[in-house]
Each structure stands twice: as structure tokens, then as C-alpha cells.
Design an enzyme around this catalytic site. Structure first.
Site, PDB file in Angstrom:
ATOM      1  N   ARG A 170      26.372 -43.360  19.584  1.00 15.36           N
ATOM      2  CA  ARG A 170      27.026 -43.641  18.452  1.00 15.36           C
ATOM      3  C   ARG A 170      28.756 -42.660  18.923  1.00 15.36           C
ATOM      4  O   ARG A 170      29.232 -42.092  18.027  1.00 15.36           O
ATOM      5  CB  ARG A 170      26.584 -43.043  17.124  1.00 15.36           C
ATOM      6  CG  ARG A 170      25.367 -43.492  16.200  1.00 15.36           C
ATOM      7  CD  ARG A 170      25.698 -45.144  16.094  1.00 15.36           C
ATOM      8  NE  ARG A 170      24.792 -45.575  15.574  1.00 15.36           N
ATOM      9  CZ  ARG A 170      23.892 -46.360  16.429  1.00 15.36           C
ATOM     10  NH1 ARG A 170      24.170 -46.450  17.825  1.00 15.36           N
ATOM     11  NH2 ARG A 170      22.743 -46.901  15.968  1.00 15.36           N
ATOM     12  N   SER A 219      24.446 -45.570   7.697  1.00  9.43           N
ATOM     13  CA  SER A 219      23.863 -44.073   7.863  1.00  9.43           C
ATOM     14  C   SER A 219      24.694 -42.922   7.907  1.00  9.43           C
ATOM     15  O   SER A 219      25.707 -42.999   8.508  1.00  9.43           O
ATOM     16  CB  SER A 219      23.118 -44.291   9.226  1.00  9.43           C
ATOM     17  OG  SER A 219      21.947 -45.240   9.383  1.00  9.43           O
ATOM     18  N   GLU A 289      26.867 -38.828  11.354  1.00  2.32           N
ATOM     19  CA  GLU A 289      27.354 -40.014  12.214  1.00  2.32           C
ATOM     20  C   GLU A 289      28.476 -40.395  11.732  1.00  2.32           C
ATOM     21  O   GLU A 289      29.500 -40.891  12.352  1.00  2.32           O
ATOM     22  CB  GLU A 289      26.346 -41.035  11.804  1.00  2.32           C
ATOM     23  CG  GLU A 289      26.870 -42.236  12.775  1.00  2.32           C
ATOM     24  CD  GLU A 289      25.641 -43.512  12.662  1.00  2.32           C
ATOM     25  OE1 GLU A 289      24.456 -43.279  12.588  1.00  2.32           O
ATOM     26  OE2 GLU A 289      26.113 -44.595  12.557  1.00  2.32           O
TER      27      GLU A 289
HETATM   28  C1  FAD Z   1      26.440 -51.469   5.242  1.00  3.01           C
HETATM   29  C2  FAD Z   1      26.918 -50.747   6.519  1.00  3.01           C
HETATM   30  C3  FAD Z   1      25.985 -50.944   7.675  1.00  3.01           C
HETATM   31  C4  FAD Z   1      26.350 -50.361   8.642  1.00  3.01           C
HETATM   32  N1  FAD Z   1      25.340 -50.584   9.779  1.00  3.01           N
HETATM   33  C5  FAD Z   1      25.377 -50.058  11.074  1.00  3.01           C
HETATM   34  C6  FAD Z   1      24.839 -50.150  12.167  1.00  3.01           C
HETATM   35  O1  FAD Z   1      23.905 -50.939  11.887  1.00  3.01           O
HETATM   36  N2  FAD Z   1      25.138 -49.508  13.367  1.00  3.01           N
HETATM   37  C7  FAD Z   1      26.149 -48.772  13.043  1.00  3.01           C
HETATM   38  O2  FAD Z   1      26.205 -48.221  14.375  1.00  3.01           O
HETATM   39  N3  FAD Z   1      27.038 -48.343  12.504  1.00  3.01           N
HETATM   40  C8  FAD Z   1      26.721 -48.882  11.086  1.00  3.01           C
HETATM   41  N4  FAD Z   1      27.439 -48.749  10.111  1.00  3.01           N
HETATM   42  C9  FAD Z   1      28.729 -47.913  10.461  1.00  3.01           C
HETATM   43  C10 FAD Z   1      29.931 -48.144  10.688  1.00  3.01           C
HETATM   44  O3  FAD Z   1      29.879 -49.691  10.479  1.00  3.01           O
HETATM   45  C11 FAD Z   1      30.141 -48.286  12.364  1.00  3.01           C
HETATM   46  O4  FAD Z   1      30.216 -46.882  12.625  1.00  3.01           O
HETATM   47  C12 FAD Z   1      31.506 -49.024  12.604  1.00  3.01           C
HETATM   48  O5  FAD Z   1      31.493 -49.024  14.153  1.00  3.01           O
HETATM   49  C13 FAD Z   1      32.681 -48.312  12.257  1.00  3.01           C
HETATM   50  O6  FAD Z   1      33.679 -49.393  12.630  1.00  3.01           O
HETATM   51  P1  FAD Z   1      35.062 -49.220  11.652  1.00  3.01           P
HETATM   52  O7  FAD Z   1      36.035 -50.347  12.294  1.00  3.01           O
HETATM   53  O8  FAD Z   1      34.699 -49.361  10.219  1.00  3.01           O
HETATM   54  O9  FAD Z   1      35.785 -47.855  11.811  1.00  3.01           O
HETATM   55  P2  FAD Z   1      36.302 -46.766  11.043  1.00  3.01           P
HETATM   56  O10 FAD Z   1      35.143 -46.366  10.027  1.00  3.01           O
HETATM   57  O11 FAD Z   1      37.601 -47.339  10.371  1.00  3.01           O
HETATM   58  O12 FAD Z   1      36.701 -45.594  12.078  1.00  3.01           O
HETATM   59  C14 FAD Z   1      35.853 -45.033  12.665  1.00  3.01           C
HETATM   60  C15 FAD Z   1      36.334 -44.229  13.891  1.00  3.01           C
HETATM   61  O13 FAD Z   1      36.948 -44.794  14.891  1.00  3.01           O
HETATM   62  C16 FAD Z   1      38.262 -44.642  15.077  1.00  3.01           C
HETATM   63  N5  FAD Z   1      38.872 -45.775  15.219  1.00  3.01           N
HETATM   64  C17 FAD Z   1      38.718 -47.032  14.517  1.00  3.01           C
HETATM   65  N6  FAD Z   1      39.667 -47.996  15.131  1.00  3.01           N
HETATM   66  C18 FAD Z   1      40.078 -47.293  16.435  1.00  3.01           C
HETATM   67  C19 FAD Z   1      40.794 -47.729  17.285  1.00  3.01           C
HETATM   68  N7  FAD Z   1      41.221 -48.954  17.642  1.00  3.01           N
HETATM   69  N8  FAD Z   1      41.040 -46.869  18.631  1.00  3.01           N
HETATM   70  C20 FAD Z   1      40.718 -45.795  18.166  1.00  3.01           C
HETATM   71  N9  FAD Z   1      40.041 -45.225  17.238  1.00  3.01           N
HETATM   72  C21 FAD Z   1      39.695 -46.009  16.206  1.00  3.01           C
HETATM   73  C22 FAD Z   1      38.653 -44.206  13.510  1.00  3.01           C
HETATM   74  O14 FAD Z   1      39.812 -43.039  13.648  1.00  3.01           O
HETATM   75  C23 FAD Z   1      37.420 -43.446  13.299  1.00  3.01           C
HETATM   76  O15 FAD Z   1      37.376 -42.058  13.976  1.00  3.01           O
HETATM   77  C24 FAD Z   1      27.255 -49.455   9.015  1.00  3.01           C
HETATM   78  C25 FAD Z   1      28.226 -49.248   7.658  1.00  3.01           C
HETATM   79  C26 FAD Z   1      27.961 -49.887   6.595  1.00  3.01           C
HETATM   80  C27 FAD Z   1      29.002 -49.836   5.501  1.00  3.01           C
END
Ligand code: FAD
Length: 296
Positions: A170, A219, A289
Site C-alpha cells: 500500500r 479499508s 491505510e
Molecule cells: C469502496 C472502496 C473500495 C476500495 N478497495 C480498495 C482495494 O481493493 N484495494 C486498495 O488498495 N484500495 C482500495 N480502496 C482505497 C482507495 O481506492 C485506494 O487507496 C486508491 O488507490 C486511492 O486512489 P485515489 O485516486 O482515490 O487517491 P486519493 O485518495 O485521492 O489519494 C491517495 C494518496 O495519493 C496521493 N495522490 C493522488 N494522486 C496523486 C498523483 N497523481 N501524484 C502523487 N500523489 C497522488 C494523495 O495526495 C494521497 O496521499 C477502496 C476504497 C473504496 C472507497
């Protein structure tokens, strides 16, 4: 203010004092001083140059699906990647900009018959956020399908092969101030029907196991090596515990759901209770996480 003048002059969209609750899947979070939406890569670079030059703090926002923004919001600038949404297939490799949603990426894979990333179906993330978090599920991680990343680092764009990057459970180790601009994936050719079947299979499992009818951030805790976080939280009897509008999900104890009107403080209180109880009973320190940002 100088920043606003710059954005107006360049024609870059922005919002002031906008509640980040609208931009997170938890649907909680106070306002950002500025939320900026560069429509294309060259505008993103212009904004970054300005912010670096003026020494203004900024925070990259993807799909907001792994974020808990505190109720006081975020000072400085939140930079949305939503405008970076190009996907291209070049000589068998897939190039996706950071703001592409995983849903769109998977639709593209389905259309082209590209297999590998189906395990991410249902994750409401962007490519940038998924890479930074090294999103994973069902024993797979996004890093396993990456060929390389185009990063913004020290004022310029640099390409890194996967072997040059340090991914972990992660996460991805990046020097401070680095941003993901695009990701290059190497996937396998197959029939669209097979991609569709795999996506459906993973979505079905998610619907059965996860509380998807309420806002959440997936999570909350990383899984400790000894036992899954959800198992430990359930074992200490916290399933269903509520604080304000937040609840430790009845369906999956490693999810906290917003049942309506929750604020960040409610969620933070449940996180603290879970950590404290699991540590007291099992001596295991749960580690978040989700990323917790902003002012209390
Ligand atoms: C219903 C649900 C199910 C999920 N299932 C999973 C799963 O199965 N597995 C899993 O790993 N996660 C899961 N997640 C968590 C989440 O979707 C992941 O962690 C995902 O990778 C976050 O991506 P995001 O674009 O929403 O990032 P954000 O939440 O917007 O940001 C996360 C981090 O990344 C940084 N960031 C975002 N974009 C960039 C960029 N371009 N450059 C540098 N930094 C950046 C942000 O500053 C922040 O620190 C789930 C979430 C939900 C709501």
C-alpha cells in the site's frame, strides 16, 4: 491575490473555500483554501512552477477514495488531477494519465481485450492515486502490471522504469514533492469476453463482502501480518459501533461507513477506539491505510 490573478490569466479553473467532502468518497472533510483543476498536463506544470516559485503548499488529489480530510480542511492548494485523462495504446503498452479513473481504464481494457488489472474493478480511484498507494486486492498489486511511471520531480518530468521505483504494501516511496503524471502498463492480450468475465467476478465478490451502499474510504487499516485488521476489530466486539454519523461497518469491520452526516471527528474517534482495543487485547498496533490530512 497573486495566485488567483495567475490562474485567471492562464484560464485555469479553481474554486475557493470549497468543502472537500464533495471530493472524497467518505463525503466528509472541511474546505480547501483553493482547489485547482488544471485541464491538461501543460497547465498542471504551469501551476506547479508557480507554486514552487512562490513556496505555496499543495496537496495532490486523485479520486479522494483513500482520504480522510479533517473538519478544518486543508490550507494552501489542493491540486485536482481530474483533467489529466488521456489513455493511449502504443506498441502493446497502455499509457494512462494520472487523472484517469480506474473505471474508465478498465472499460478501455475491456474494449481492447487487455487483461491484468481486472482485480481493481470497483476501486473508485484514479491511476495516480492507485499507483501512489500501490492499490491491491485478491493477492495482486498494481505495481505488478506497471512498466514505468512519468513523474514530476524537482520541476521537471522524468520517466522511471518500474525497477527503479520502490513499491511496498500500500505505498510507493517517492521523494517529497514528486507527483505521478502518467503510468505505463504492460498487460496481456485476451478476448474482451474474458476481461468482462473477470471484472464481473471481482465485482460480485466485492458486493458480497463490502458495505458498498454507504460512503467509505475502503479499508481503514493495513492488514497486520498476523491477522486481517477486520478480523481483529470484529474479535474485540467493535462491529457496528457508532460515533455520530459514522459506524464500524456491520458487514466488514475494517470499513468505517458514513451513515449520514458523519464528520471527520466521528471517524477519527472510531479509528482511535479500534486501535486502542486491538492493541489492548492482542498487542497488535494497527496502522492506518487511509491518509489523514488537514486541520482538526
Ligand atoms: C469502496 C472502496 C473500495 C476500495 N478497495 C480498495 C482495494 O481493493 N484495494 C486498495 O488498495 N484500495 C482500495 N480502496 C482505497 C482507495 O481506492 C485506494 O487507496 C486508491 O488507490 C486511492 O486512489 P485515489 O485516486 O482515490 O487517491 P486519493 O485518495 O485521492 O489519494 C491517495 C494518496 O495519493 C496521493 N495522490 C493522488 N494522486 C496523486 C498523483 N497523481 N501524484 C502523487 N500523489 C497522488 C494523495 O495526495 C494521497 O496521499 C477502496 C476504497 C473504496 C472507497
Amino acid at each position: 491575490m497573486k495566485f488567483e490573478k495567475f490562474l485567471l490569466k492562464e484560464g485555469i479553473a479553481f474554486k475557493e473555500k470549497v468543502p472537500l467532502a464533495r471530493y472524497t468518497t467518505f463525503k466528509v472533510g472541511g474546505p480547501a483554501d483553493y482547489l485547482v483543476f488544471p485541464a491538461r498536463r501543460q497547465y498542471l506544470l504551469k501551476v506547479l512552477d508557480f507554486l514552487e516559485e512562490e513556496d505555496i503548499a499543495y496537496f495532490p488529489l486523485g479520486g479522494g477514495s483513500n482520504l480522510l480530510v479533517r473538519d478544518g480542511g486543508v490550507r494552501g492548494v489542493v491540486l485536482s488531477f481530474a483533467g489529466l485523462k488521456k489513455i493511449e495504446l502504443e506498441d502493446g503498452v497502455l499509457v494512462a494519465e494520472a487523472g484517469v479513473s480506474l473505471a474508465r481504464l478498465l472499460s478501455f481494457c475491456l474494449e481492447k481485450g487487455l487483461s491484468g488489472l481486472e482485480f481493481l474493478a470497483g476501486v473508485p480511484a484514479t491511476v495516480g492515486g492507485a499507483v501512489v498507494m500501490n492499490a491491491g486486492a485478491f493477492g495482486k498489486e498494481i505495481k505488478d502490471f506497471l512498466e514505468g511511471l512519468l513523474l514530476y520531480q524537482g520541476g521537471e518530468l522524468k520517466y522511471f522504469r518500474r525497477e527503479e521505483l520502490l513499491f511496498f504494501y500500500r505505498g510507493l516511496s517517492l521523494p517529497r514533492g514528486s507527483l505521478v503524471v502518467a503510468a505505463v502498463f504492460r498487460l496481456f492480450s485476451t478476448s474482451p469476453k474474458d476481461v468482462e468475465a473477470a471484472i464481473s467476478k471481482f465485482l460480485k465478490i466485492r458486493r458480497e463482502k463490502q458495505p458498498l451502499s454507504y460512503p467509505s474510504a475502503g479499508s481503514i487499516f493495513k492488514n497486520p501480518s498476523l491477522a486481517p485488521a477486520g478480523f481483529l476489530i470484529e474479535a474485540v466486539g467493535l462491529k457496528g459501533m457508532c460515533r455520530g454519523g459514522a459506524e464500524i461497518s456491520q458487514k466488514h469491520a475494517n470499513f468505517i461507513v458514513n451513515k449520514g452526516g458523519a464528520c471527520a471527528q466521528d471517524i477519527l474517534a472510531l479509528i482511535e477506539i479500534a486501535k486502542e482495543r486491538v492493541f489492548r487485547e492482542f498487542g497488535i498496533a494497527l496502522e492506518e491505510e487511509i491518509r489523514i490530512v488537514g486541520e482538526g
